[in-house]
Motif scaffolding. Structure first.
Motif, short mmCIF file in Angstrom:
data_model
loop_
_atom_site.label_atom_id
_atom_site.label_comp_id
_atom_site.label_asym_id
_atom_site.label_seq_id
_atom_site.Cartn_x
_atom_site.Cartn_y
_atom_site.Cartn_z
N LEU A 51 -20.47 -43.31 -33.79
CA LEU A 51 -20.72 -41.80 -35.00
C LEU A 51 -20.40 -40.39 -33.82
CD1 LEU A 51 -21.00 -41.28 -37.50
CD2 LEU A 51 -23.70 -40.89 -37.13
N ASP A 52 -19.43 -40.18 -34.48
CA ASP A 52 -19.15 -38.71 -33.78
C ASP A 52 -18.73 -37.79 -34.78
OD1 ASP A 52 -15.13 -38.97 -33.15
OD2 ASP A 52 -16.38 -38.85 -35.08
N VAL A 84 -27.57 -39.56 -33.08
CA VAL A 84 -26.77 -38.66 -33.50
C VAL A 84 -27.11 -37.10 -34.36
CG1 VAL A 84 -24.33 -37.49 -34.89
CG2 VAL A 84 -24.44 -39.25 -33.20
N LEU A 87 -30.55 -35.40 -32.54
CA LEU A 87 -29.30 -34.14 -31.98
C LEU A 87 -29.53 -34.10 -32.71
CD1 LEU A 87 -28.35 -33.20 -29.19
CD2 LEU A 87 -25.69 -34.32 -29.79
N MET A 88 -28.83 -33.50 -33.62
CA MET A 88 -28.20 -32.92 -35.37
C MET A 88 -29.36 -32.59 -35.32
SD MET A 88 -25.42 -31.64 -34.21
CE MET A 88 -23.73 -31.76 -33.59
N GLN A 89 -30.70 -32.90 -35.24
CA GLN A 89 -31.58 -32.48 -36.38
C GLN A 89 -31.91 -32.21 -37.33
OE1 GLN A 89 -33.68 -28.87 -34.94
NE2 GLN A 89 -33.77 -29.86 -33.06
N ASP B 201 -15.45 -32.61 -29.69
CA ASP B 201 -15.98 -32.64 -30.62
C ASP B 201 -17.51 -32.29 -30.47
OD1 ASP B 201 -17.46 -35.85 -31.70
OD2 ASP B 201 -17.97 -33.56 -32.27
N LEU B 203 -20.62 -32.21 -31.39
CA LEU B 203 -21.29 -33.11 -30.63
C LEU B 203 -21.46 -33.52 -29.15
CD1 LEU B 203 -21.44 -36.89 -32.51
CD2 LEU B 203 -23.10 -35.21 -32.50
N LEU B 206 -23.25 -30.27 -28.20
CA LEU B 206 -24.34 -29.91 -28.33
C LEU B 206 -25.14 -31.14 -26.85
CD1 LEU B 206 -23.46 -29.03 -30.61
CD2 LEU B 206 -25.85 -29.99 -31.49
N ARG B 207 -24.14 -32.65 -26.78
CA ARG B 207 -25.01 -33.07 -25.28
C ARG B 207 -24.61 -32.33 -24.31
NH1 ARG B 207 -22.47 -37.61 -28.19
NH2 ARG B 207 -24.10 -38.57 -29.85
N GLN B 210 -27.48 -30.03 -23.71
CA GLN B 210 -29.01 -30.89 -22.73
C GLN B 210 -29.27 -30.65 -21.72
OE1 GLN B 210 -29.05 -34.33 -25.41
NE2 GLN B 210 -30.13 -33.98 -26.32
N VAL B 218 -31.90 -27.32 -34.13
CA VAL B 218 -29.83 -26.94 -34.13
C VAL B 218 -30.35 -27.09 -35.78
CG1 VAL B 218 -27.52 -28.70 -34.53
CG2 VAL B 218 -29.70 -28.80 -32.50
N VAL B 220 -27.32 -27.72 -39.14
CA VAL B 220 -25.46 -27.83 -39.36
C VAL B 220 -25.58 -26.67 -40.89
CG1 VAL B 220 -23.81 -29.86 -40.18
CG2 VAL B 220 -25.89 -30.00 -38.34
N TYR B 240 -22.38 -24.97 -36.85
CA TYR B 240 -23.67 -25.53 -35.54
C TYR B 240 -24.23 -23.92 -35.65
CZ TYR B 240 -21.57 -29.91 -36.20
OH TYR B 240 -20.54 -30.53 -36.21
#
Lengths: 107, 754
Positions: A51-52, A84, A87-89, B201, B203, B206-207, B210, B218, B220, B240
């Motif tokens: 999933l991205d 995911v 991470l994205m809460q 991406d 994501l 964000l990774r 970390q 966070v 969205v 974000y």
């Protein structure tokens, strides 16, 4: 790969494989069709392998632009989806029951 | 900075803004000047009050002001036409808002009483009605209007914006607890729409973040997500907002986004500078014409590098002949700083410029600190005087010269320090516009208020305390002074009455006049009343102006008709005693048929005066220099005694005099030469007989203790350079004592003959 079945006004949707930028275009149309098929929608995410952000965006999309009167629930999140969402809460945003898998508790 | 002092600042700011709203509405009503500008000013003031109230979680104020703001916005856009009912409704809302601010902030109530809330609701409803908005359609209609152009309201109208929730989460309910938290960066990330196609991406970012720290928060942001048909699965619509604990430098965090910087809007706000802090920081920064960039750098939301790059870009554009765009706009465009912060900074700058243009710069200073400074300067003056004495005694020419240079400087310091406390009386005057407006409606009289001498400066404490007496005089002038319209027309006067407030300096004191062009005082009626009240004997002969001043006697009121404006005869004597407490005097002049003038004389300041040192026997006295006209030698042969009054003939003028020896009971052997110091107060001149003149003396007034409250003729004490004490003569009191002594003798004699 999106497949669905309507049983007693409930559309049970199964997404298999990747939900990424490479598959997002293919997934969008059948997923939307599945979501519109019945007023109650249950999307099974157990078979999502990757999933991205593009995939996540699809989940946000159907949650946000749900047809009036419909209700969508994501169930059986696979570990990558949980990762995911954590991470994205977004757990509160989706407001679905998240089952913590054995992996995250054991590790 | 603690929350209390922030609230205090908010309170003061709100009070000022409420005055601005008042003035704006008055100008609108009078249809003076640029309507759009007034509307903008009112809107800005309301918006600021609301915005800051939001920061403190004062929901009553926020929700109330929101309605007002909506209507104002519609007025600005010309969707609602301005008419008198609407302005009255706005006035009412403004008063409700003032009350809300006072109860919720000043009195510290967490919530407004239900009574006040009901009042506010009514005011809101009345406003909507006046604006032609029906109740049901208002929220949606206004919201719809708000969303379309880029008004300041659009964000707030969009209630489900998750960023708002995020901000609440970010700041918490209580600002103080947020401040205590560990430092946290705030990142506002809006990647370019093609990021996904380009393999960038969010994501992954964000990774990666970390690895630099811990992602605390966070959000969205899905507001840009289009409807299903317009949705392109390969385009990124999500934004974000990230809260991050990290020890990394800002540069390190910027580097994370190095490859997406160009197409994205990335705002990175460093820790310990919460967004609300920026906004408050910028608003509270000492006022100066700082450049926006410097403000942002100083606030920590911008690195020098970003500023330099932006400045360079701005310069390049202007060199190409294009119009240089505002710096703030470019910064936002380049993604350097979050929009609310830039807006606050721009607002600040505009505010600073406006204020500089209007009344120079001003800084808010705690009054206590100012008093402390003036006190210290006072000590300096005292010690300086002592040092000068010592220098003279030493006879060393160099020391004497140094001391005289030093004294000159100290005098300048003293003057500057005193000037710090001086404020123009204009602001106080402006407030009366509203009073006059409301009263003229209430009493159905057409009245214009003319303000003059608003630039006249006087001590801040005096300005504050003069407000109540002035209010009473203005109300009185409108209620009793100005006649009804029909009567005015019958007397051949313009239908519209005039009330005038005027201020000017006069021999070291300030004079404030409240005058009207009404019917004037009725000497006969005052006389009858005074006789009735036993203030004067029936046969007593008094000049008109003496009769007029009887209205300041306790319990005196000639109003035939008691209205709720003028009260019941508890007015003028209270006014007089208030003014006398401040060391001032009040007099009235009047001419039947053409109006009255109430004239208040106030000392400029209560702290330091230029004095003139005199000696009587072994005692020293200081006479305020401003009241001194001249000093002459007393020629005993010129003394004339007439029925217990003593005069001298001063250049063909009769001058009553009083001897400080007799007055204060100072015995001393008669010296050969006595001097007479001629002092005046208003039109009255009196001579004070003293032994020796010692010359000018800068005097720091030390108030006398409460024991000496009853003492008349002495207004304070001061310490001389040699350590001795001198008493400061209260010239006004002395003069009125000399006059009243005559008056008493006269009336006493009259009573005897009855």
């Amino acid at each position: 790969m999106v497949s669905y079945q309507v049983v007693e006004n409930v559309s049970r949707v199964l997404i298999e494989g990747d939900m990424t930028i490479y598959t997002a275009s293919e997934i969008k149309t059948p997923l939307w069709e599945a979501v519109q098929a019945a007023p109650v929608v249950e999307v099974d995410l157990s078979q999502v392998a990757e999933l991205d952000s593009a995939g996540l965006q699809l989940l946000v999309l159907i949650k946000k632009h749900l047809p009036d009167g419909s209700k969508v629930t994501f169930v059986n999140h696979s570990q990558v989806v949980i990762d995911v969402i954590e991470l994205m809460q977004l757990a509160a945003y989706f407001n679905d029951p998240l089952v913590l898998s054995g992996r995250s508790t054991l590790n | 900075m603690n929350l209390d002092s922030a609230l205090q600042t908010y309170l003061e700011e709100s009070r000022e803004l409420l005055v601005d709203i008042d003035q704006g509405l008055l100008a609108l009503e009078a249809d003076e000047g640029d309507t759009a500008e007034h509307l903008n000013a009112i809107f800005r003031a309301a918006h600021t009050i609301k915005g800051s109230a939001g920061l403190f979680g004062l929901n009553d104020i926020v929700s109330f002001t929101h309605v007002v703001e909506n209507v104002l916005d519609l007025m600005r856009e010309g969707k609602v036409t301005i008419h008198s009912d609407l302005i009255s409704a706005l006035f009412r809302c403004r008063d409700c808002l003032a009350e809300l601010v006072e109860t919720v902030v000043a009195a510290g109530e967490s919530e407004a009483s239900s009574e006040l809330k009901a009042q506010c609701d009514q005011a809101n409803q009345a406003l909507k009605k006046a604006a032609g908005l029906s109740d049901e359609e208002t929220p949606s209609a206004v919201a719809a209007v708000e969303v379309e152009p880029q008004t300041e309201l659009s964000d707030e109208a969009n209630g489900d914006n998750p960023f708002n929730d995020y901000l609440v989460g970010f700041f918490g309910e209580n600002l103080e607890s947020t401040r205590a938290q560990t430092p946290r960066w705030h990142l506002s990330l809006r990647f370019g729409p093609n990021s996904l196609r380009d393999g960038m991406d969010p994501l992954s970012f964000l990774r990666f973040l970390q690895t630099l720290g811990e992602i605390e928060n966070v959000i969205v942001v899905d507001t840009d997500l289009p409807a299903i048909d317009d949705f392109d699965p390969e385009t990124l619509y999500l934004g974000y907002e990230v809260g991050l604990y990290s020890q990394a430098s800002k540069e390190a965090l910027e580097d994370v986004f190095e490859f997406v910087w160009e197409d994205s809007q990335i705002h990175i706000i460093p820790p310990k500078s919460l967004l609300s802090d920026y906004i408050r920081l910028i608003k509270e920064a000492p006022e100066a014409d700082q450049r926006l960039g410097e403000i942002l750098v100083a606030c920590g939301s911008l690195t020098q590098r970003e500023l330099d790059a932006t400045l360079a870009a701005q310069k390049a554009i202007s060199e190409q002949g294009g119009n240089a765009r505002p710096l703030g706009e470019m910064l936002v465009e380049q993604g350097h700083t979050a929009k609310p912060v830039v807006e606050a900074a721009v607002e600040k700058q505009t505010e600073v410029r406006e204020k500089v243009g209007r009344e120079q710069q001003s800084i808010r200073v705690d009054a206590r600190r100012l008093d402390e400074l003036i006190n210290l300067v006072g000590e300096l003056v005292t010690l300086g005087a002592g040092a000068v004495l010592n220098a003279r005694a030493s006879g060393d020419a160099n020391v004497i010269e140094s001391m005289s240079n030093l004294t000159g400087l100290v005098e300048e310091v003293r003057e500057s320090a005193l000037r710090l406390r001086m404020v123009p009386i204009g602001n106080t005057f402006e407030r009366f516009k509203r009073v006059v407006r409301d009263l003229s409606i209430e009493l159905d009289k057409r009245i214009q208020l003319r303000l003059e001498g608003g630039d006249t400066e006087l001590d801040k404490t005096v300005v504050e305390k003069i407000n109540d007496p002035l209010m009473h005089l203005v109300r009185n002038a409108i209620d009793h002074g100005i006649e009804p319209e029909s009567q005015r027309l019958a007397n051949g006067k313009p239908a519209e009455g005039t009330v005038r407030l005027n201020a000017y300096h006069d021999s070291g004191s300030i004079v404030i006049e409240v005058s009207d062009d009404g019917g004037g005082l009725n000497a006969e009626r005052i006389r009858a009343k005074a006789v009735e009240k036993g203030l004067i004997a029936e046969s007593q002969v008094l000049e008109d102006h003496e009769l007029y001043n009887l209205i300041f006697e306790p319990g005196f009121s000639t109003a035939e008709k008691v209205t709720n404006v003028s009260g019941r005869g508890v007015g003028m004597d209270v006014v007089r005693s208030n003014i006398e407490e401040l060391g001032g005097r009040i007099q009235v002049d009047s001419r039947a048929g053409s109006g009255s003038v109430f004239r208040i004389n106030m000392p400029l300041t209560l702290a330091i005066i230029d004095g003139f040192l005199v000696q009587v026997g072994e005692s020293y006295f200081v006479i305020p220099l401003e009241s001194i006209l001249e000093c002459v030698e007393l020629d005993r042969s010129q003394i004339q005694v007439e029925s217990n009054r003593r005069y001298i003939n001063l250049r063909e003028e009769v001058l009553p005099f009083i001897s400080l020896h007799d007055l204060f009971g100072i015995s001393s052997q008669k010296i050969e030469r006595e001097n007479i110091v001629v002092v005046r107060s208003g039109h009255q001149k009196v001579g004070l007989v003293v032994d020796q003149l010692h010359g000018e003396f800068q005097t720091v007034i030390k108030p006398l203790g409460p024991i000496f409250n009853q003492l008349s003729g002495i207004s304070g004490s001061t310490i001389m350079g040699n350590g001795g004490v001198a008493l400061i003569v209260d010239v006004n009191a002395l003069i009125s004592r000399v006059i009243s002594r005559e008056y008493q003798t006269v009336s006493g004699r009259l009573k005897v003959y009855q």
